[in-house]
Design an enzyme around this catalytic site. Structure first.
Site: not given
Length: 338
Positions: A49, A263, A289
């Protein structure tokens, strides 16, 4: 592609390393695995990010914003880094956290929840799964406006054309590193979630004529749902850059077999991947992730999708602070799904 015409803040000095992983390569028994260490990017504990925020925060500052507003899951790495960028720039930051697993938010938890408080988040709003996050962030912006302040809304994961430009820049960086190392990469593998990283790399590789397939491992969706999202962001990014090359739907490749049962919910393949990377190379993955993406990398090697003799580059998108909120399943003290 001339990216210098876009406003940008700089949060990392130089390039992140591109390294060979000899012991991990031996452990998977397949292709030669290289890693792009974007877990070492700037801001608090690094991660992908940061590259997106260089362009997003520059745009926010150009618009006179005094507060960054963004959203994510309860252990969101994106929220951590957005908050860190706000601190770096002397801005305020408000977060909207979605409880994708009911009851999962704990303000006293370790990992990113701890860092939100340490970094001085102005306000956290927790909403249930399925909430329209754009609307929820819009309400926060309206609250600020009522007080005479100006908020800047950053979408989840920083995944729009502005944020994805950060990974077009990364594609250029990889191209330079491969040239300097004399290294021929056959395929690239990366986690594919909110899609900005995947879409930015794909757009950048096509724009640079690298002819290297970009393979995404879905962390929350199967290909029929994930591929259109990646493709749309890639098209919007290419349009922003004024690219003439076509980004075909067929150029978007993802695998969705490694994120279940849900998730952010641990599974055995993720635990194996996190443990293997730590014990062969001393590199930390996160459970949401990169752990599931490397599980996909391992699985695709074992299935022969990534073939012996090929050079495969894995882009490590960071997220290790979230690891400390998942110690029990990682250490085998809590049952996980197969």
């Amino acid at each position: 592609m001339n990216l210098s015409r876009f406003p940008r803040r700089r949060y990392t000095e130089g390039h992140t390393p591109l390294e060979f992983l000899p012991r991990f390569t031996e452990a998977v028994g397949g292709p030669n695995i290289y890693i792009k260490r974007d877990d070492l990017l700037g801001l608090t504990s690094g991660g992908n990010k940061t590259r997106k925020l260089e362009f997003l925060v520059a745009d926010a500052m150009a618009q006179g914003a005094d507060t960054l507003i963004t959203c994510g899951a309860v252990q969101s790495n994106h929220c951590r880094l957005t908050l860190a960028a706000a601190v770096k720039e002397g801005l305020k930051c408000r977060l909207v956290l979605e409880e994708r697993v009911p009851g999962s938010y704990n303000p006293e938890a370790s990992g990113n929840n701890f860092l939100f408080n340490l970094l001085g988040v102005e306000k956290i709003t927790v909403v249930p799964a399925g909430t329209n996050m754009a609307e929820a962030m819009g309400k926060v912006a309206e609250e600020l406006a009522a007080d005479g302040r100006r908020g800047y809304v950053i979408p989840g994961g920083g995944s729009n054309a502005i944020g994805a430009t950060g990974y077009v820049a990364c594609a250029q960086e990889i191209q330079q590193q491969l040239f300097e190392k004399g290294l021929d990469i056959h395929q690239l593998c990366v986690a594919s979630g909110s899609s900005g990283t995947h879409a930015g790399l794909l757009t950048g590789f096509i724009g640079c004529n690298l002819n290297i397939p970009v393979v995404g491992v879905g962390v929350s969706r199967d290909p029929e749902d994930q591929d259109p999202i990646v493709h749309q962001v890639a098209l919007e990014t290419a349009e922003r850059l004024g690219m003439k090359q076509d980004i075909s739907r067929e150029s978007v490749v993802t695998f969705g077999d490694y994120w279940r049962p849900k998730y952010s919910v641990p599974n055995a393949k993720m635990v194996e991947a996190v443990t293997m990377m730590a014990r062969t190379e001393g590199i930390l993955l996160d459970p949401v992730y990169t752990g599931k993406a490397v599980a996909g990398l391992i699985g695709l090697c074992r299935k022969g999708y990534f073939k012996k003799g090929e050079n495969v580059l894995y882009v490590h998108t960071g997220g290790s602070p979230a690891l400390y909120a998942y110690t029990r399943p990682i250490l085998g003290l809590e049952e996980v799904a197969e």
